[in-house]
Design an enzyme around this catalytic site. Structure first.
Site, mmCIF file in Angstrom:
data_model
loop_
_atom_site.group_PDB
_atom_site.id
_atom_site.type_symbol
_atom_site.label_atom_id
_atom_site.label_comp_id
_atom_site.label_asym_id
_atom_site.label_seq_id
_atom_site.Cartn_x
_atom_site.Cartn_y
_atom_site.Cartn_z
ATOM 1 N N LYS A 76 0.845 -1.209 0.000
ATOM 2 C CA LYS A 76 0.000 0.000 0.000
ATOM 3 C C LYS A 76 0.875 1.254 0.000
ATOM 4 O O LYS A 76 1.883 1.305 0.723
ATOM 5 C CB LYS A 76 -0.906 -0.041 1.246
ATOM 6 C CG LYS A 76 -1.912 1.096 1.355
ATOM 7 C CD LYS A 76 -2.823 0.906 2.574
ATOM 8 C CE LYS A 76 -3.917 1.954 2.653
ATOM 9 N NZ LYS A 76 -4.845 1.728 3.783
ATOM 10 N N SER A 151 -9.900 1.614 2.800
ATOM 11 C CA SER A 151 -9.036 2.378 1.939
ATOM 12 C C SER A 151 -7.973 1.540 1.225
ATOM 13 O O SER A 151 -7.419 1.987 0.235
ATOM 14 C CB SER A 151 -8.320 3.455 2.761
ATOM 15 O OG SER A 151 -7.468 2.859 3.727
ATOM 16 N N SER A 175 -10.123 -0.608 7.108
ATOM 17 C CA SER A 175 -9.535 -0.562 5.770
ATOM 18 C C SER A 175 -8.777 -1.799 5.313
ATOM 19 O O SER A 175 -8.391 -1.874 4.151
ATOM 20 C CB SER A 175 -8.608 0.640 5.656
ATOM 21 O OG SER A 175 -9.380 1.768 5.383
#
Ligand code: GLN
Length: 485
Positions: A76, A151, A175
């Site tokens: 990420k 997210s 998330s």
């Protein structure tokens, strides 16, 4: 070997160790597939050329004692990677190149893994659909009209789409677990303090945790074992005895007591979610464990509490982006004008909304009414879990109140977007570990997840329960490859 990208992390490690595959074979296979994945928009930055170089170097001088020997991995874009652009999905960091490495990614490279690239995410990890990224929304490999969740949407899309064997995300209010649930993969949010926050772009510091996302529970356990470490560089890191999570993984959960909280049966929840939960309860019983009805009475206050605490912390954390210290700077007539223009042009709408809510609830006159009240309620939510854990070893709930929704469906209605976090935020507020495992499909064929919540530092136990359930559920993800170029 054309099916390399279909292999689990555990299989790839095994095949590299017994020399059936080289790191170069594996790295090439994931790069090939990643290169065809433009439509998913899962990557913000790729590092494919140097990944191949590193793989070749590994093969020349392999070290098979490492836990992730020559395994390629995308992460990420919220984790700082030394000398590699780290954007947090924001225009304001769109040219930020860190001079240091996050502890979690450092742990991963120290075990032999190789960076493939940086994965798309909601801006500063604020979102539930990966539609707030400055770099555009991420699509789900399940269906082109669906959000992958957020997210960590790029991370979920990349694992489900087999662009990376496993990955890491961050979870402030869901998330990791929510996108895992939306894309049919496994995601673990560890106990607060297990994984270092050093070098992770901060959203809400008292809630943020990094964690693994994988195709199965065993891979998740292995990656968690690598990333969980005590780190003096993070003042909230906790020094406790960590397990060998993958080695100690067992599907023997006989006699465990699993709580079923009645407050998670929320109004308007689709019947298929209730059915899935009931199936989960049956799987638990089939594994020889016992389910017990429990009550977590303050659950309905979790969402409003989260949406006060998280924006409050975010508004403070994001004060550092002023056009002087990091990244993007807009031209201004004077210093104040430059600050204002930088922040209004550099932050997207959702981030600005959170900053405004955050500064409001922290402002004099409202602090006691909102922020302080929220902190008190947070304690009550934690007390509910403490009380429940006197009777049970873990808690089973759905991961989300629905399956993945359509792109654009909730963008104009932030409250309905926030409601999607209803089952995940209490876990962050209480600092507990939670894991989402794929457990079935809805009538449209989209994945649905179940969440197992544990006691603090009891990751091994929830991994074991997930492992036992996974065997019974025997979930198969329906990936169509619609996005392959
Ligand atoms: N969807 C939640 C939010 O927007 C959670 C985000 C997260 O866990 N990073 O705040």
């Amino acid at each position: 070997m054309s099916d390399i990208t279909k292999q689990s992390l555990t299989e790839l490690v095994e095949n590299i160790k017994n020399k059936k595959l080289s790191s170069t074979d594996v790295t090439k296979a994931f790069i090939d597939r990643s290169e065809k994945s433009e439509k998913l928009n899962a990557y913000i930055t790729n590092d494919f050329t140097s990944a191949l170089d590193k793989a070749k170097k590994f093969d020349q001088k392999p070290n098979f004692d490492l836990k992730l020997p020559g395994i390629p991995m995308a992460v990420k874009d919220l984790f700082c990677t030394k000398n590699i652009k780290t954007t947090a999905g924001s225009k304001i960091l769109n040219n930020f190149i860190p001079t240091y490495e996050s502890t979690v990614t450092e742990n991963i490279w120290n075990e032999g893994a190789i960076l493939l690239g940086k994965l798309n995410c909601d801006e500063f990890a604020m979102g539930s659909s990966n539609e707030t990224s400055f770099f555009g929304n991420v699509q789900s490999p399940i269906d082109k009209n669906l959000v992958p969740g957020g997210s960590s949407g790029g991370s979920a899309s990349a694992v489900a789409g087999q662009l990376t064997p496993v990955t890491i995300g961050t979870d402030t209010g869901g998330s990791i677990r929510q996108p895992a649930s939306f894309t049919g993969i496994v995601g673990l949010k560890p106990t607060y303090g297990s994984c270092s926050r050093y070098g992770i772009v901060a959203f809400a510091s008292s809630l943020d945790q990094a964690g693994p996302m994988a195709q199965n529970v065993k891979d998740c356990a292995l990656l968690h074992e690598v990333i969980s470490s005590y780190d003096p560089k993070d003042s909230t890191s906790i020094d406790f005895k960590r397990n060998h999570y993958s080695k100690e993984l067992t599907n023997n959960i006989k006699g465990k007591k699993i709580g079923i909280p009645k407050e998670y049966r929320v109004d308007g929840m689709p019947k298929e979610i209730e059915d899935l939960w009931q199936k989960g309860i049956q799987y638990i019983k089939d594994c020889g464990a016992e389910t017990i009805d429990i009550s977590l009475p303050n659950t309905s206050y979790a969402l409003p509490t989260y949406y006060i605490v998280a924006p409050a912390e975010a508004s403070s954390n994001l004060a550092r982006y002023d056009g002087v210290k990091y990244g993007f700077r807009a031209k201004g007539e004077n210093l104040i004008d430059m600050y204002e223009k930088t922040r209004s042009e550099g932050f997207g709408a959702e981030v600005q909304r959170r900053i405004m809510i955050g500064t409001y609830v922290l402002s004099s006159g409202y602090y006691d009414a909102y922020y302080l009240k929220a902190q008190k309620v947070r304690k009550l939510i934690k007390n509910d879990f403490d009380e429940a854990y006197k009777k049970v070893d873990a808690i089973l709930t759905p991961s989300t109140p629905s399956s993945a929704f359509k792109i654009g469906e909730k963008t104009n209605d932030p409250v309905s977007m926030y409601l999607n976090d209803i089952f995940t935020v209490p876990v962050n507020l209480a600092g507990l570990p939670g894991i989402s495992i794929p457990a079935g499909h809805d009538t449209k064929g989209y994945p649905l997840g179940l969440q197992i919540i544990g006691k603090a530092f009891d990751e091994q136990n929830i991994l074991n329960i997930a492992y036992a359930m996974e065997e019974k559920i025997n979930f198969r993800n329906k990936i169509t490859d619609w996005w392959i170029k």
